[in-house]
Design a protein around this motif. Structure first.
Motif, PDB file in Angstrom:
ATOM      1  N   ASP A 108       0.841  -1.210   0.000  1.00 32.13           N
ATOM      2  CA  ASP A 108       0.000   0.000   0.000  1.00 32.13           C
ATOM      3  C   ASP A 108       0.873   1.257   0.000  1.00 32.13           C
ATOM      4  OD1 ASP A 108      -2.012  -1.838   0.265  1.00 32.13           O
ATOM      5  OD2 ASP A 108      -3.086  -0.748   1.820  1.00 32.13           O
ATOM      6  N   SER A 134      -5.445 -11.189  -7.619  1.00 29.25           N
ATOM      7  CA  SER A 134      -6.289 -11.283  -6.418  1.00 29.25           C
ATOM      8  C   SER A 134      -5.947 -10.242  -5.355  1.00 29.25           C
ATOM      9  CB  SER A 134      -6.206 -12.688  -5.811  1.00 29.25           C
ATOM     10  OG  SER A 134      -4.881 -12.972  -5.400  1.00 29.25           O
ATOM     11  N   TYR A 136      -3.265  -7.406  -5.761  1.00 24.91           N
ATOM     12  CA  TYR A 136      -2.613  -6.131  -6.040  1.00 24.91           C
ATOM     13  C   TYR A 136      -3.182  -5.331  -7.211  1.00 24.91           C
ATOM     14  CZ  TYR A 136       0.961  -8.172  -2.976  1.00 24.91           C
ATOM     15  OH  TYR A 136       1.616  -8.740  -1.925  1.00 24.91           O
ATOM     16  N   LYS A 137      -3.880  -5.970  -8.134  1.00 29.66           N
ATOM     17  CA  LYS A 137      -4.304  -5.249  -9.336  1.00 29.66           C
ATOM     18  C   LYS A 137      -5.155  -4.022  -9.009  1.00 29.66           C
ATOM     19  CE  LYS A 137      -6.207  -5.694 -13.984  1.00 29.66           C
ATOM     20  NZ  LYS A 137      -6.847  -4.372 -13.952  1.00 29.66           N
ATOM     21  N   SER A 138      -6.103  -4.186  -8.099  1.00 28.44           N
ATOM     22  CA  SER A 138      -6.976  -3.049  -7.750  1.00 28.44           C
ATOM     23  C   SER A 138      -6.163  -1.918  -7.119  1.00 28.44           C
ATOM     24  CB  SER A 138      -8.086  -3.501  -6.803  1.00 28.44           C
ATOM     25  OG  SER A 138      -7.542  -4.054  -5.625  1.00 28.44           O
ATOM     26  N   LEU A 139      -5.133  -2.282  -6.376  1.00 27.73           N
ATOM     27  CA  LEU A 139      -4.261  -1.289  -5.748  1.00 27.73           C
ATOM     28  C   LEU A 139      -3.434  -0.549  -6.803  1.00 27.73           C
ATOM     29  CD1 LEU A 139      -3.408  -0.301  -2.899  1.00 27.73           C
ATOM     30  CD2 LEU A 139      -1.611  -2.048  -2.945  1.00 27.73           C
ATOM     31  N   ASP A 141      -4.199  -0.230  -9.964  1.00 25.38           N
ATOM     32  CA  ASP A 141      -5.138   0.582 -10.750  1.00 25.38           C
ATOM     33  C   ASP A 141      -5.506   1.875 -10.017  1.00 25.38           C
ATOM     34  OD1 ASP A 141      -5.105  -1.343 -12.711  1.00 25.38           O
ATOM     35  OD2 ASP A 141      -7.071  -2.191 -12.212  1.00 25.38           O
ATOM     36  N   ALA A 142      -5.716   1.763  -8.720  1.00 21.89           N
ATOM     37  CA  ALA A 142      -6.115   2.933  -7.921  1.00 21.89           C
ATOM     38  C   ALA A 142      -5.029   4.007  -7.922  1.00 21.89           C
ATOM     39  CB  ALA A 142      -6.421   2.505  -6.487  1.00 21.89           C
ATOM     40  N   ASN A 166      -4.223  -9.563 -19.067  1.00 28.08           N
ATOM     41  CA  ASN A 166      -4.136  -8.968 -17.727  1.00 28.08           C
ATOM     42  C   ASN A 166      -3.013  -7.946 -17.589  1.00 28.08           C
ATOM     43  OD1 ASN A 166      -6.269 -10.500 -16.285  1.00 28.08           O
ATOM     44  ND2 ASN A 166      -5.014 -12.253 -16.893  1.00 28.08           N
TER      45      ASN A 166
END
Length: 257
Positions: A108, A134, A136-139, A141-142, A166
């Motif tokens: 993070d 599962s 880190y991708k959303s992190l 992207d954010a 991906n």
């Protein structure tokens, strides 16, 4: 728009990415080297985060890692050095390193810091695809970070297509099933691999790395992909340099001219 996306949208071929190890040859050389790389005409800067066990790297990059660690380079110090980066450097910047130091730093906090200083993308060769999707991708992207996976001549078509699906930014095509290091020529087997992947019609652009060292190997790679990545040969330039700014300019110009 992310600078990596912007670059590939505006430039379709002969893209040159230059890799160097943070804190090498000198601890405070990181930003001056970055400025010199951009001034010389390269398109992307890849900063290697020094690590004690860089398993995919040959002796040249291993030695630069060891020297950078001896010099006192850490991820915390690197982010300090990059704090003013965007006042001086406008091209895309990617951090390349192994997962362990990043996890130790805190994923993070790492992503937040990347966004804060203006890093555009990450290459973490030992990050498993499923863990990325599962955890880190959303992190990523954010924080508007493009993640790059590597493929090699041994990578199956199914795996390449999964990686393409991906991936954001570009695919790193490892030119051969070996460690990093400058080589004199590109083999017919490598050309066949480049052509096989090119024929797959992937959605992401491709950059070829490992063994690209001069104008000839760069032009060959650029004829079969969107460009190439130079690492070990550039580390040699830094190691032997008496005048970093001048020697970086002359070397990069010799590759792209």
């Amino acid at each position: 728009m992310n600078r990596i996306d912007q670059l590939f949208q505006n430039k379709k071929k002969s893209i040159l990415s230059i890799y160097f190890t943070a804190g090498f040859p000198g601890l405070q050389d990181t930003l001056p080297i970055m400025e010199a790389i951009e001034a010389a005409g390269a398109d992307i800067i890849e900063i290697g985060v020094p690590y004690s066990d860089p398993i995919a790297d040959g002796p040249t990059i291993q030695e630069s890692n060891n020297q950078a660690l001896k010099n006192g380079m850490t991820l915390h110090l690197l982010f300090e050095q990059l704090q003013q980066m965007r006042e001086k450097v406008s091209i895309p910047v990617i951090l390349m390193g192994y997962l362990n130091p990043v996890v130790q730093y805190g994923m993070d906090a790492f992503c937040k810091k990347c966004k804060e200083v203006g890093v555009d993308g990450l290459i973490l060769p030992d990050l498993p695809m499923q863990q990325y999707l599962s955890e880190y991708k959303s992190l990523f992207d954010a924080h508007d970070l493009r993640n790059t996976f590597l493929i090699s001549p041994q990578t199956s078509e199914a795996r390449i297509r999964e990686i393409d699906q991906n991936t954001d930014g570009f695919i790193y095509m490892v030119s051969s099933a070996s460690i990093t290091g400058a080589r004199k020529s590109v083999s017919p087997e490598q050309i066949a691999y480049f052509e096989r992947v090119k024929a797959m019609g992937l959605k992401n652009p491709r950059l070829i790395g490992f063994g690209i060292s001069d104008s000839s190997s760069f032009q060959t790679a650029a004829a079969h992909a969107h460009g190439a990545i130079i690492g070990s040969a550039f580390i040699h330039v830094l190691r032997d340099s008496k005048d970093l700014k001048k020697d970086i300019y002359q070397y990069i110009q010799s590759v792209i001219s």
